[in-house]
Design a protein around this motif. Structure first.
Motif, short mmCIF file in Angstrom:
data_model
loop_
_atom_site.label_atom_id
_atom_site.label_comp_id
_atom_site.label_asym_id
_atom_site.label_seq_id
_atom_site.Cartn_x
_atom_site.Cartn_y
_atom_site.Cartn_z
N LEU A 88 -5.97 -0.56 14.38
CA LEU A 88 -6.87 -1.68 14.06
C LEU A 88 -8.20 -1.56 14.80
O LEU A 88 -9.27 -1.79 14.22
CB LEU A 88 -6.19 -3.01 14.37
N LEU A 89 -8.15 -1.19 16.09
CA LEU A 89 -9.39 -1.04 16.86
C LEU A 89 -10.23 0.12 16.33
O LEU A 89 -11.45 0.03 16.24
CB LEU A 89 -9.06 -0.85 18.34
N LEU A 90 -9.58 1.22 15.96
CA LEU A 90 -10.29 2.37 15.42
C LEU A 90 -10.96 2.02 14.09
O LEU A 90 -12.13 2.37 13.85
CB LEU A 90 -9.33 3.55 15.23
N CYS A 91 -10.24 1.29 13.24
CA CYS A 91 -10.82 0.89 11.95
C CYS A 91 -11.99 -0.07 12.15
O CYS A 91 -13.02 0.05 11.46
CB CYS A 91 -9.75 0.25 11.07
N ALA A 92 -11.85 -1.00 13.09
CA ALA A 92 -12.95 -1.94 13.37
C ALA A 92 -14.17 -1.19 13.90
O ALA A 92 -15.31 -1.47 13.50
CB ALA A 92 -12.50 -3.00 14.37
N ALA A 93 -13.95 -0.21 14.78
CA ALA A 93 -15.07 0.59 15.30
C ALA A 93 -15.72 1.41 14.20
O ALA A 93 -16.95 1.51 14.13
CB ALA A 93 -14.57 1.50 16.42
N ASP A 94 -14.91 2.00 13.31
CA ASP A 94 -15.47 2.79 12.20
C ASP A 94 -16.31 1.92 11.28
O ASP A 94 -17.40 2.31 10.86
CB ASP A 94 -14.34 3.46 11.40
N LEU A 95 -15.80 0.73 10.95
CA LEU A 95 -16.56 -0.17 10.07
C LEU A 95 -17.84 -0.65 10.74
O LEU A 95 -18.87 -0.80 10.09
CB LEU A 95 -15.69 -1.34 9.64
N ALA A 96 -17.79 -0.88 12.06
CA ALA A 96 -19.01 -1.29 12.78
C ALA A 96 -20.04 -0.17 12.78
O ALA A 96 -21.23 -0.40 12.61
CB ALA A 96 -18.65 -1.70 14.21
N LEU A 97 -19.59 1.07 12.97
CA LEU A 97 -20.51 2.21 12.94
C LEU A 97 -21.11 2.41 11.55
O LEU A 97 -22.28 2.78 11.42
CB LEU A 97 -19.78 3.49 13.35
N ALA A 98 -20.32 2.13 10.51
CA ALA A 98 -20.81 2.32 9.15
C ALA A 98 -21.94 1.35 8.83
O ALA A 98 -22.80 1.64 8.00
CB ALA A 98 -19.68 2.13 8.15
N PRO A 106 -22.54 3.22 3.78
CA PRO A 106 -21.84 2.37 2.80
C PRO A 106 -20.63 3.06 2.15
O PRO A 106 -19.59 2.46 1.98
CB PRO A 106 -22.91 2.04 1.76
N LEU A 107 -20.80 4.35 1.82
CA LEU A 107 -19.69 5.10 1.22
C LEU A 107 -18.55 5.25 2.23
O LEU A 107 -17.37 5.10 1.89
CB LEU A 107 -20.17 6.47 0.75
N PHE A 108 -18.91 5.52 3.48
CA PHE A 108 -17.90 5.63 4.53
C PHE A 108 -17.19 4.30 4.75
O PHE A 108 -15.98 4.26 4.98
CB PHE A 108 -18.54 6.10 5.84
N ALA A 109 -17.92 3.20 4.67
CA ALA A 109 -17.32 1.88 4.85
C ALA A 109 -16.28 1.61 3.77
O ALA A 109 -15.20 1.07 4.06
CB ALA A 109 -18.38 0.79 4.85
N VAL A 110 -16.59 1.99 2.54
CA VAL A 110 -15.63 1.80 1.44
C VAL A 110 -14.39 2.66 1.68
O VAL A 110 -13.25 2.20 1.51
CB VAL A 110 -16.29 2.14 0.08
N ALA A 111 -14.59 3.90 2.07
CA ALA A 111 -13.45 4.79 2.33
C ALA A 111 -12.61 4.28 3.51
O ALA A 111 -11.38 4.28 3.44
CB ALA A 111 -13.95 6.21 2.61
N ALA A 112 -13.28 3.82 4.57
CA ALA A 112 -12.55 3.30 5.73
C ALA A 112 -11.78 2.04 5.37
O ALA A 112 -10.64 1.84 5.82
CB ALA A 112 -13.52 3.01 6.88
N ALA A 113 -12.36 1.19 4.53
CA ALA A 113 -11.67 -0.03 4.11
C ALA A 113 -10.44 0.32 3.27
O ALA A 113 -9.38 -0.31 3.41
CB ALA A 113 -12.61 -0.94 3.33
N ALA A 114 -10.55 1.33 2.40
CA ALA A 114 -9.41 1.74 1.58
C ALA A 114 -8.29 2.32 2.44
O ALA A 114 -7.10 2.01 2.24
CB ALA A 114 -9.86 2.77 0.54
N VAL A 115 -8.66 3.15 3.43
CA VAL A 115 -7.66 3.72 4.32
C VAL A 115 -6.98 2.62 5.15
O VAL A 115 -5.76 2.61 5.33
CB VAL A 115 -8.30 4.79 5.24
N THR A 116 -7.78 1.65 5.61
CA THR A 116 -7.23 0.54 6.39
C THR A 116 -6.27 -0.28 5.55
O THR A 116 -5.18 -0.66 6.01
CB THR A 116 -8.36 -0.36 6.92
N ALA A 117 -6.63 -0.56 4.30
CA ALA A 117 -5.76 -1.33 3.41
C ALA A 117 -4.46 -0.57 3.15
O ALA A 117 -3.37 -1.16 3.17
CB ALA A 117 -6.47 -1.63 2.10
N GLY A 118 -4.56 0.74 2.93
CA GLY A 118 -3.35 1.53 2.72
C GLY A 118 -2.45 1.54 3.94
O GLY A 118 -1.22 1.39 3.84
N ALA A 119 -3.06 1.70 5.12
CA ALA A 119 -2.27 1.69 6.35
C ALA A 119 -1.63 0.32 6.58
O ALA A 119 -0.47 0.23 7.03
CB ALA A 119 -3.16 2.06 7.54
#
Length: 198
Positions: A88-98, A106-119
């Motif tokens: 959760l912390l890694l995903c939050a940091a990735d989304l903040a960096l995006a 923006p593309l990375f944020a979408v990919a990170a959100a999809a990976v987070t939802a899957g996890a």
């Protein structure tokens, strides 16, 4: 003429409200057990086990929940909590960096959100598996297959999670009751999928 069912001793509202009341009491106990954060996966897994037991004739009470949680909390459960918190912390940091304006953000944020939802779906389905009471690795392996193989159930879990989050956002005191209905939804989806597997 409709048949009326006699009330059990201590039953205030009749048999139709029993599961609803038990779900709310287990949800409140789960919310309290989740406060240390590291215990969140074990707390949700225990709630699912208690609610699964209600379908098998065992009482689904906060007392049974507390007893089962005390017996099972161990190093494996705390490790599962630590992994969940780290993800959760890694995903939050990735989304903040995006959102900082990096190229491709923006593309990375979408990919990170999809990976987070899957996890999140795999993690929630793992909590609903009976194996999570004793072996988190087996539960996660089975939940990974369930998430991909039962897209309807995964969609229902996503809807249940969204509803719980929206209810907690709209009325913050509901956050303490949200784990109960979420655990009931997780358990129902797992029982339905287990019936199909069997």
């Amino acid at each position: 003429m409709s048949q009326t069912h006699p009330r059990e001793p201590g039953e205030l509202f009749g048999p139709r409200m029993t599961l609803f009341a038990d779900t709310l009491s287990v949800g409140l106990a789960t919310a309290v057990a989740c406060l240390p954060l590291l215990t969140a996966p074990a707390a949700l897994s225990t709630a699912c086990a208690v609610l699964r037991g209600a379908g098998e004739g065992r009482p689904a009470t906060a007392g049974r929940y507390a007893s089962l949680l005390r017996r099972r909390l161990g190093l494996g459960d705390l490790a599962a909590g630590a992994v969940t918190l780290a993800v959760l912390l890694l995903c939050a940091a990735d989304l903040a960096l995006a959102r900082t304006g990096l190229p491709g953000g923006p593309l990375f944020a979408v990919a990170a959100a999809a990976v987070t939802a899957g996890a999140a779906m795999v993690g929630l389905r793992a909590c609903a598996r009976p194996e999570s009471l004793t072996d988190w690795r087996a539960a996660v392996r089975a939940a990974t297959g369930d998430t991909a193989g039962d897209l309807g159930g995964t969609g229902l879990i996503l809807l249940a999670l969204t509803t719980a989050a929206a209810g907690a956002w709209a009325l913050p005191p509901l956050a303490f009751l949200a784990p109960g209905p979420l655990a009931l939804a997780l358990t129902a989806v797992d029982v339905r999928h287990a019936g199909r597997r069997g």
